[in-house]
Scaffold this active site. Sequence first.
Site, PDB file in Angstrom:
ATOM      1  N   THR A 158       0.837  -1.207   0.000  1.00  0.00           N
ATOM      2  CA  THR A 158       0.000   0.000   0.000  1.00  0.00           C
ATOM      3  C   THR A 158       0.869   1.253   0.000  1.00  0.00           C
ATOM      4  O   THR A 158       0.588   2.223  -0.707  1.00  0.00           O
ATOM      5  CB  THR A 158      -0.909   0.015   1.249  1.00  0.00           C
ATOM      6  N   HIS A 207       2.110   1.848  -3.508  1.00  0.00           N
ATOM      7  CA  HIS A 207       1.095   2.466  -4.372  1.00  0.00           C
ATOM      8  C   HIS A 207       0.962   3.955  -4.058  1.00  0.00           C
ATOM      9  O   HIS A 207       0.904   4.798  -4.949  1.00  0.00           O
ATOM     10  CB  HIS A 207      -0.264   1.789  -4.172  1.00  0.00           C
TER      11      HIS A 207
HETATM   12 ZN   LIG Z   1       0.207  -3.365   5.164  1.00  0.00          ZN
END
Ligand SMILES: [Zn+2]
Length: 353
Positions: free
Chosen positions: A47, A50
Amino acid sequence: MAGVLDETMPAAVYVGDGAMTVRELAVPRPGPGEALVEISHCGICGTDLHLVLEQYARPNSILGHEWAGTIAALGGGVDGWELGARVVADATPGCGTCRACRRGRPAVCLQREPPDYLSFRGAFSRYVVVTADRLLGVPGALSTRAAALTEPTAIAIHTVALSGAEPGDRVLVTGGGPVGLLTTAVLRARGIEDITVSEPSAVRRERALAVGAAAVVVPDELPRAPMAGTVPEPFTIAFECSGNARAAESAFEQLDYAGTLVFVGTGHELPRINHNRAIVLELTIIGAYNYDAAGFRPALDLLASGALPVDDLIEADDVSLDGVLDVMQRLAAGELAGKVMVTPTVRVGETDE
Ligand SMILES: [Zn+2]
Ligand SMILES: [Zn+2]
């Protein structure tokens, strides 16, 4: 306590345009019912990649949510915790009564505030503040560094639980990065041994074998499925951990009758799924987002049990705050296999303020 709170702390700050810098910020103050935790280690998550590399994060935000540390100060009204205690913060519970919670899916509790990753105040910094009722003590058998794997391990446990995988299943994992490796290791700890990992990077294929895969393949080795029927050696469950559209399409084609595809990795490009195949083979497609109702406790216990190959799941070299962006780029390029741990330190002369 005043001493710590009057200091400043280094933090890796996202500044926009895919760039990060280290800044000295005021140490946050724990309010009533809160604890200030000094970060020992914080893992870099997909994450975070990203948010930074694809530039979704809001400028001036601090990322990092996979942390473990020690209590440095306590706000008012916090009982039962000592300064210096080694801790992680548990998942926030669901409401317990909505349709999702009643089905054991508090991760998608209908009463939950939508996650605001963009303004996230994270642990790529020396200190974080957390509500004390979320604290879990790190078991004595587990290092604080390894405890920073608790959050992604809780995700892998949830992913495997949702899939219904059992010993005897023939499992495919597409993507041998940190998520695919942890999923593989948790499958093995749950007694599932027939695991094949598909991954283009040689260093990641090698690591997949080290954490418990029975076989590894490069993605091109996976066959195309015939119009009706299965590939010669189909899988009962496929975990798509790469976020790559081609990998998802291929994983779907490898499934046996009544097989299950679990989406774990997110990605920009959308896969094209042959719905006719889903119908004729009665396939199931599910998504796995974060944690079970039991929260992080089962992950802490599993890590402390020694059943996971922690040294192969975590990269040997930790990175300081000023090295985070470089490591993110190497992770995105598939050059690193395991979880990279960030320590809240700075190489001399690297702060910009
Ligand atoms: Zn994580
Ligand atoms: Zn709920």
